[in-house]
Write an enzyme that holds these catalytic residues in place. Structure first.
Site, PDB file in Angstrom:
ATOM      1  N   LYS A 115       0.837  -1.203   0.000  1.00  0.00           N
ATOM      2  CA  LYS A 115       0.000   0.000   0.000  1.00  0.00           C
ATOM      3  C   LYS A 115       0.864   1.240   0.000  1.00  0.00           C
ATOM      4  CE  LYS A 115      -1.947   1.290   3.837  1.00  0.00           C
ATOM      5  NZ  LYS A 115      -2.787   1.274   5.038  1.00  0.00           N
ATOM      6  N   GLY A 171     -11.659   3.341   3.076  1.00  0.00           N
ATOM      7  CA  GLY A 171     -11.112   3.405   1.727  1.00  0.00           C
ATOM      8  C   GLY A 171     -10.085   2.325   1.451  1.00  0.00           C
TER       9      GLY A 171
END
Length: 314
Positions: free
Chosen positions: A194, A228
């Site tokens: 990420k 999210g």
């Protein structure tokens, strides 16, 4: 020491959890009140004699973060001025734990400022749950017990008997704790790569390390605010062939459009603890809440009787 010397007080951010803890300990919740004046000032008062008592103050820092953190400091000060024997601060969700380092020029290490403020106010001990950065314990010069939500969440997930499970960490930073989930569930581990480019509370998943094709994926993390990252990782997992996606989160903060993102995502179920008494009045039907009241009650009882709490980390 006997239980008559124990007092549990609930701050305004953790009233439900405080009552649940007291129910388990079979003691009444302490009598206190908070007044909010029209200009925003807070006034706190303990409505019972606590002189010489060992007080356990339960207060998360969310909704609104700054008001509840200031309330926490005022409670500590009020209790010390009331001549208590000790104040153990129980912070189920320590919001400013995200500010654990100076990773940009001219920024504050917010978690350290908060730690120093809690100490200066007079706290004797801190008990919390899944700090975002474990090194924050070192910001304090007093004992800090950072409890784990994993055993509580794993028990709930294991009861579902999900076959062919793979545990997924949403980033490398949570990989160590995700490995513990995988060990407890007897499952392999995958890690998402990420990237976060700003402070918008959103991140981009660049890659996925590990095999998820044909498996049922479980994303694990310490907290979610906007949902999210969860939604993004879930989409990547389905694109990589995962049969289903579930998630387990220690702290479900849930702001803004978090519930809409969760409902629109491939995630079928999301387990969270009750460490945060949320701003959202209605949660998605996908959310399943698991209480950490028994965990905190056991920690309080053991600390009060000067017993080891190391077994709570196993």
């Amino acid at each position: 020491m006997d239980d008559n010397e124990m007092v549990v007080l609930g701050g305004s951010a953790s009233q439900k959890l405080s009552r649940s803890i007291c129910d388990i300990l079979d003691i009444p919740l302490g009598d206190n009140e908070v007044v909010r004046f029209s200009e925003g000032n807070l006034f706190v008062k303990v409505n019972q004699n606590v002189r010489g008592r060992h007080v356990y103050l339960v207060q998360s820092t969310a909704f609104p973060v700054n008001d509840n953190f200031m309330e926490l400091l005022f409670w500590i000060d009020a209790l010390k001025r009331a001549s208590v024997a000790s104040v153990t601060v129980v912070i189920p969700y320590f919001s400013y734990a995200k500010g654990d380092k100076k990773d940009e020029p001219r920024v504050s290490i917010r978690a350290r400022v908060c730690a120093q403020a809690i100490e200066s106010a007079g706290a004797d001990r801190v008990v919390t749950l899944d700090l975002h950065a474990p090194q924050i314990q070192g910001f304090f010069q007093l004992p800090v017990d950072d409890l784990y939500a994993a055993p509580v969440l794993v028990e709930a997930i294991a009861a579902e008997n999900i076959p062919n499970l793979v545990v997924v960490s949403p980033d490398a930073g949570f990989a160590k704790k995700a490995k513990e989930y995988a060990r407890r569930l007897g499952s392999p581990l995958a890690i998402a790569d990420k990237e976060r480019h700003d402070h918008s509370e959103t991140a981009v998943v660049a890659d996925l390390i590990g095999e998820v094709d044909g498996r049922n994926a479980l994303i694990v993390d310490d907290f979610t605010i906007s949902a999210g990252t969860l939604a993004e990782v879930a989409e990547v997992l389905r694109d990589r062939g995962a049969n289903s996606v579930q998630a387990a989160i220690s702290h479900g903060v849930f702001t803004g459009k978090a519930m809409q993102r969760l409902d629109d995502s491939p995630i079928e179920a999301l387990w969270v603890t009750d460490s945060v008494e949320r701003e959202q009045s209605e949660l998605s039907a996908k959310v399943r809440t698991v209480s950490v009241a028994p965990l905190f009650a056991e920690a309080i009882k053991r600390i009060h009787h000067r017993e080891s709490i190391s077994s709570l980390f196993n």
